[in-house]
Design a protein around this motif. Sequence first.
Motif, PDB file in Angstrom:
ATOM      1  N   VAL A 104       0.823  -1.207   0.218  1.00 47.82           N
ATOM      2  CA  VAL A 104      -0.075   0.027  -0.018  1.00 47.82           C
ATOM      3  C   VAL A 104       0.959   1.351   0.086  1.00 47.82           C
ATOM      4  O   VAL A 104       1.854   1.411   0.463  1.00 47.82           O
ATOM      5  CB  VAL A 104      -0.952   0.028   1.251  1.00 47.82           C
ATOM      6  CG1 VAL A 104      -1.961  -0.862   1.280  1.00 47.82           C
ATOM      7  CG2 VAL A 104      -0.267  -0.006   2.507  1.00 47.82           C
ATOM      8  N   SER A 105       0.256   2.342  -0.650  1.00 52.36           N
ATOM      9  CA  SER A 105       1.000   3.563  -0.493  1.00 52.36           C
ATOM     10  C   SER A 105       0.140   4.446   0.434  1.00 52.36           C
ATOM     11  O   SER A 105      -1.096   4.630   0.180  1.00 52.36           O
ATOM     12  CB  SER A 105       0.877   4.148  -2.061  1.00 52.36           C
ATOM     13  OG  SER A 105       1.336   5.582  -2.020  1.00 52.36           O
ATOM     14  N   ILE A 106       0.630   5.050   1.419  1.00 53.73           N
ATOM     15  CA  ILE A 106      -0.157   5.820   2.387  1.00 53.73           C
ATOM     16  C   ILE A 106       0.471   7.370   2.196  1.00 53.73           C
ATOM     17  O   ILE A 106       1.436   7.446   2.537  1.00 53.73           O
ATOM     18  CB  ILE A 106       0.214   5.489   3.748  1.00 53.73           C
ATOM     19  CG1 ILE A 106      -0.257   3.641   3.780  1.00 53.73           C
ATOM     20  CG2 ILE A 106      -0.484   6.180   4.961  1.00 53.73           C
ATOM     21  CD1 ILE A 106       0.093   2.989   5.048  1.00 53.73           C
ATOM     22  N   PHE A 107      -0.758   8.162   2.252  1.00 51.20           N
ATOM     23  CA  PHE A 107      -0.186   9.539   2.235  1.00 51.20           C
ATOM     24  C   PHE A 107       0.109   9.925   3.542  1.00 51.20           C
ATOM     25  O   PHE A 107      -0.702   9.732   4.504  1.00 51.20           O
ATOM     26  CB  PHE A 107      -1.287  10.357   1.509  1.00 51.20           C
ATOM     27  CG  PHE A 107      -1.122  11.827   1.157  1.00 51.20           C
ATOM     28  CD1 PHE A 107      -0.188  12.237   0.343  1.00 51.20           C
ATOM     29  CD2 PHE A 107      -1.550  12.761   2.225  1.00 51.20           C
ATOM     30  CE1 PHE A 107      -0.008  13.680   0.433  1.00 51.20           C
ATOM     31  CE2 PHE A 107      -1.346  13.992   1.997  1.00 51.20           C
ATOM     32  CZ  PHE A 107      -0.480  14.606   1.159  1.00 51.20           C
ATOM     33  N   GLY A 108       1.461  10.653   3.631  1.00 50.26           N
ATOM     34  CA  GLY A 108       1.805  11.254   4.915  1.00 50.26           C
ATOM     35  C   GLY A 108       3.082  11.233   5.264  1.00 50.26           C
ATOM     36  O   GLY A 108       4.066  10.534   4.460  1.00 50.26           O
ATOM     37  N   ASP A 109       3.621  11.531   6.327  1.00 48.93           N
ATOM     38  CA  ASP A 109       5.034  11.463   6.742  1.00 48.93           C
ATOM     39  C   ASP A 109       5.080  10.122   7.074  1.00 48.93           C
ATOM     40  O   ASP A 109       4.321   9.088   7.358  1.00 48.93           O
ATOM     41  CB  ASP A 109       5.403  12.531   7.606  1.00 48.93           C
ATOM     42  CG  ASP A 109       4.640  12.428   9.052  1.00 48.93           C
ATOM     43  OD1 ASP A 109       3.587  11.254   9.256  1.00 48.93           O
ATOM     44  OD2 ASP A 109       4.701  13.256   9.877  1.00 48.93           O
ATOM     45  N   GLU A 110       6.520   9.837   7.558  1.00 52.08           N
ATOM     46  CA  GLU A 110       7.075   8.464   7.855  1.00 52.08           C
ATOM     47  C   GLU A 110       6.320   7.948   9.196  1.00 52.08           C
ATOM     48  O   GLU A 110       5.729   6.916   9.279  1.00 52.08           O
ATOM     49  CB  GLU A 110       8.508   8.572   8.298  1.00 52.08           C
ATOM     50  CG  GLU A 110       8.992   7.056   8.546  1.00 52.08           C
ATOM     51  CD  GLU A 110       9.013   6.245   7.332  1.00 52.08           C
ATOM     52  OE1 GLU A 110       8.853   4.937   7.554  1.00 52.08           O
ATOM     53  OE2 GLU A 110       9.065   6.351   6.201  1.00 52.08           O
TER      54      GLU A 110
END
Length: 119
Positions: free
Chosen positions: A54-60
């Motif tokens: 999955v690609s998750i929007f946001g910082d680490e």
Amino acid sequence: MSAPQFHLDRLREDFHREIAWAIANRVRDPRVPEVVTVTEIRLAPDTRNATVVVSIFGDEKTQQEALGVLNKAAPFIQKVVAQRIRIKHFPKLYFKIDKSLDYTEHLNDLLNEIKDDLV
């Protein structure tokens, strides 16, 4: 294309669509951002395990927290998807973060640094 490979490819497509739907519509944890994209399904040949990239929007920190929530919610997501896809042995889901976008951005930064040296 052989029949077993066609079957696995079709299952991957079905899992991709239904898991993405389940995350978007059924997982209601506020720690999971609204922008979560299923980029790849890696299905074991025996279909007992599946890695969901999955690609998750946001910082680490946001990504790691959302990944933990998704892995804890995996049995729930399995149950929801199993109701929509009929298969003899439904795979156990494991979630993993897609790092390819970060890697691509890093390569672009490196290329921009040496761009003047190449001319």
